[in-house]
Design a protein around this motif. Structure first.
Motif, PDB file in Angstrom:
ATOM      1  N   GLN A 179      25.752   3.243  48.462  1.00 43.32           N
ATOM      2  CA  GLN A 179      25.953   1.965  47.784  1.00 43.32           C
ATOM      3  C   GLN A 179      25.163   0.857  48.470  1.00 43.32           C
ATOM      4  O   GLN A 179      24.617  -0.042  47.808  1.00 43.32           O
ATOM      5  CB  GLN A 179      27.445   1.611  47.760  1.00 43.32           C
ATOM      6  N   SER A 180      25.084   0.926  49.794  1.00 41.99           N
ATOM      7  CA  SER A 180      24.293  -0.077  50.530  1.00 41.99           C
ATOM      8  C   SER A 180      22.812   0.067  50.233  1.00 41.99           C
ATOM      9  O   SER A 180      22.075  -0.939  50.171  1.00 41.99           O
ATOM     10  CB  SER A 180      24.546   0.078  52.037  1.00 41.99           C
ATOM     11  N   ILE A 181      22.364   1.326  50.039  1.00 39.18           N
ATOM     12  CA  ILE A 181      20.959   1.548  49.700  1.00 39.18           C
ATOM     13  C   ILE A 181      20.673   1.070  48.278  1.00 39.18           C
ATOM     14  O   ILE A 181      19.618   0.494  47.994  1.00 39.18           O
ATOM     15  CB  ILE A 181      20.602   3.035  49.865  1.00 39.18           C
ATOM     16  N   ALA A 182      21.608   1.336  47.380  1.00 36.99           N
ATOM     17  CA  ALA A 182      21.410   0.947  45.977  1.00 36.99           C
ATOM     18  C   ALA A 182      21.434  -0.563  45.802  1.00 36.99           C
ATOM     19  O   ALA A 182      20.763  -1.100  44.908  1.00 36.99           O
ATOM     20  CB  ALA A 182      22.490   1.598  45.117  1.00 36.99           C
ATOM     21  N   PHE A 183      22.194  -1.254  46.659  1.00 35.68           N
ATOM     22  CA  PHE A 183      22.274  -2.728  46.585  1.00 35.68           C
ATOM     23  C   PHE A 183      21.905  -3.300  47.958  1.00 35.68           C
ATOM     24  O   PHE A 183      22.785  -3.668  48.749  1.00 35.68           O
ATOM     25  CB  PHE A 183      23.675  -3.165  46.183  1.00 35.68           C
ATOM     26  N   PRO A 184      20.626  -3.340  48.272  1.00 37.91           N
ATOM     27  CA  PRO A 184      20.187  -3.769  49.622  1.00 37.91           C
ATOM     28  C   PRO A 184      20.553  -5.200  49.962  1.00 37.91           C
ATOM     29  O   PRO A 184      20.567  -5.570  51.138  1.00 37.91           O
ATOM     30  CB  PRO A 184      18.658  -3.581  49.560  1.00 37.91           C
ATOM     31  N   ALA A 189      20.548  -4.394  57.091  1.00 36.64           N
ATOM     32  CA  ALA A 189      19.741  -3.300  57.636  1.00 36.64           C
ATOM     33  C   ALA A 189      18.684  -2.872  56.626  1.00 36.64           C
ATOM     34  O   ALA A 189      18.835  -3.043  55.415  1.00 36.64           O
ATOM     35  CB  ALA A 189      20.634  -2.119  57.987  1.00 36.64           C
ATOM     36  N   SER A 190      17.603  -2.312  57.152  1.00 40.33           N
ATOM     37  CA  SER A 190      16.554  -1.807  56.274  1.00 40.33           C
ATOM     38  C   SER A 190      17.008  -0.515  55.611  1.00 40.33           C
ATOM     39  O   SER A 190      17.814   0.245  56.166  1.00 40.33           O
ATOM     40  CB  SER A 190      15.267  -1.559  57.066  1.00 40.33           C
ATOM     41  N   ILE A 191      16.476  -0.245  54.432  1.00 39.35           N
ATOM     42  CA  ILE A 191      16.903   0.924  53.663  1.00 39.35           C
ATOM     43  C   ILE A 191      16.574   2.220  54.411  1.00 39.35           C
ATOM     44  O   ILE A 191      17.349   3.173  54.408  1.00 39.35           O
ATOM     45  CB  ILE A 191      16.249   0.913  52.272  1.00 39.35           C
ATOM     46  N   GLY A 192      15.446   2.241  55.091  1.00 38.02           N
ATOM     47  CA  GLY A 192      15.035   3.456  55.799  1.00 38.02           C
ATOM     48  C   GLY A 192      15.938   3.828  56.959  1.00 38.02           C
ATOM     49  O   GLY A 192      15.967   4.982  57.384  1.00 38.02           O
ATOM     50  N   LYS A 212      19.757  15.171  58.928  1.00 35.87           N
ATOM     51  CA  LYS A 212      20.165  13.915  58.305  1.00 35.87           C
ATOM     52  C   LYS A 212      19.217  13.578  57.168  1.00 35.87           C
ATOM     53  O   LYS A 212      18.078  14.055  57.124  1.00 35.87           O
ATOM     54  CB  LYS A 212      20.209  12.781  59.322  1.00 35.87           C
ATOM     55  N   VAL A 213      19.712  12.737  56.255  1.00 34.13           N
ATOM     56  CA  VAL A 213      18.915  12.275  55.119  1.00 34.13           C
ATOM     57  C   VAL A 213      19.040  10.757  55.061  1.00 34.13           C
ATOM     58  O   VAL A 213      20.149  10.219  55.208  1.00 34.13           O
ATOM     59  CB  VAL A 213      19.387  12.904  53.794  1.00 34.13           C
ATOM     60  N   CYS A 214      17.918  10.090  54.845  1.00 31.36           N
ATOM     61  CA  CYS A 214      17.930   8.623  54.906  1.00 31.36           C
ATOM     62  C   CYS A 214      17.302   8.017  53.651  1.00 31.36           C
ATOM     63  O   CYS A 214      16.598   8.688  52.892  1.00 31.36           O
ATOM     64  CB  CYS A 214      17.151   8.138  56.128  1.00 31.36           C
ATOM     65  N   GLY A 215      17.591   6.728  53.466  1.00 31.37           N
ATOM     66  CA  GLY A 215      16.923   5.917  52.467  1.00 31.37           C
ATOM     67  C   GLY A 215      17.062   6.412  51.040  1.00 31.37           C
ATOM     68  O   GLY A 215      18.134   6.833  50.591  1.00 31.37           O
ATOM     69  N   SER A 216      15.963   6.352  50.329  1.00 32.29           N
ATOM     70  CA  SER A 216      15.964   6.709  48.905  1.00 32.29           C
ATOM     71  C   SER A 216      16.294   8.182  48.677  1.00 32.29           C
ATOM     72  O   SER A 216      16.831   8.543  47.626  1.00 32.29           O
ATOM     73  CB  SER A 216      14.596   6.372  48.298  1.00 32.29           C
TER      74      SER A 216
END
Length: 271
Positions: A179-184, A189-192, A212-216
């Protein structure tokens, strides 16, 4: 004239038979109602509710938990590790838990039925129908055994209930990160840098790659039907564990009360 009299006599006999049959059917219906009422008065309603709740909770926990573990296995294999040796131990643990689920379902369905039968034994149904209720030392010992087993099962299931909250917590944290990635705009924090690390929860060893998996990439995982279904299945399993815990507590209270009455007052109850 004689024929007319015989006709009236036959008609009178017919109506008399119909009336007697109607009265017999009314008496039979009334007797059935009284019998059902006496059975309901002595029925162990707490045990009936607890049995239904136990069956529902165990079915929900075991069915949804089994499928959620399968979904977790697929997610780990697909997104979090490319080396089978990294998650081999996890796969073995998941399979072991699935076999435990089979045994848990069988045991609780059998034990729930036994507790329901014990609830009927310790009610006043027998006294209401057959007269004075009497119990034996063997009966009291059996009731005490069920009380002890139910106490032990309740303690064990408390641990199961607590453990069932762990995967819900992990998936909820992952979903929150998505949710934080979808609504930056909602995070500084940066999406990455926003990641879901399976190694952090002990799901994978620290040398697992990527782990681990990050960002988009993480956001795309959260949008998959597989992730959504697994998350909701774990929630349903958690609800099933809670329902089973409530049923065990109800069984424990009812069995303890019934045993106390049997021991101290020497008679059945309607609890």
């Amino acid at each position: 004239m004689g024929t007319l009299c015989r006709g009236h006599l036959i008609k009178a006999k017919f109506f008399m038979v119909v009336k007697v049959g109607y009265m017999d059917s009314r008496f039979l219906y009334t007797g059935l109602l009284e019998c059902c009422a006496r059975c309901l008065v002595g029925a162990p309603f707490a045990s009936l509710v607890a049995t239904g709740l136990c069956f529902f909770g165990v079915a929900l926990f075991c069915g949804c938990g089994h499928e959620a573990l399968t979904g977790t296995e697929k997610l780990i294999e697909t997104y979090f590790s490319k080396n089978y040796q990294d998650y081999e131990y996890l796969i073995n643990v998941i399979h072991a838990f699935q076999y435990v689920i089979y045994g848990t379902a069988s045991f609780f369905f059998l034990y729930g039925a036994l507790l329901l039968a014990e609830g009927f034994y310790t009610t006043g149904a027998v006294r209401q129908i057959f007269g004075d209720y009497k119990t034996t030392i063997c009966g009291k010992g059996l009731s005490a055994t069920f009380v002890g087993i139910t106490y032990a099962l309740t303690i064990v299931w408390l641990l199961v209930f607590a453990c069932s909250a762990v995967p819900v917590y992990i998936y909820f944290n992952t979903w929150t990160t998505c949710q934080s990635i979808a609504f930056p705009s909602k995070t500084s924090a940066s999406i990455g840098s926003l990641c879901a690390d399976a190694r952090m929860y002990g799901v994978l060893p620290w040398n697992a790659f990527p782990g681990k998996v990050c960002g988009s990439n993480l956001l795309s995982i959260c949008k998959t039907a597989e992730f959504q279904m697994t998350f909701h299945l774990f929630i349903a399993a958690f609800v099933g564990a809670a329902a089973t815990l409530v049923s065990l507590l109800t069984f424990m209270i009812a069995a303890t009360y019934n045993f106390a009455v049997l021991k101290l007052m020497g008679r059945g109850t309607k609890f």
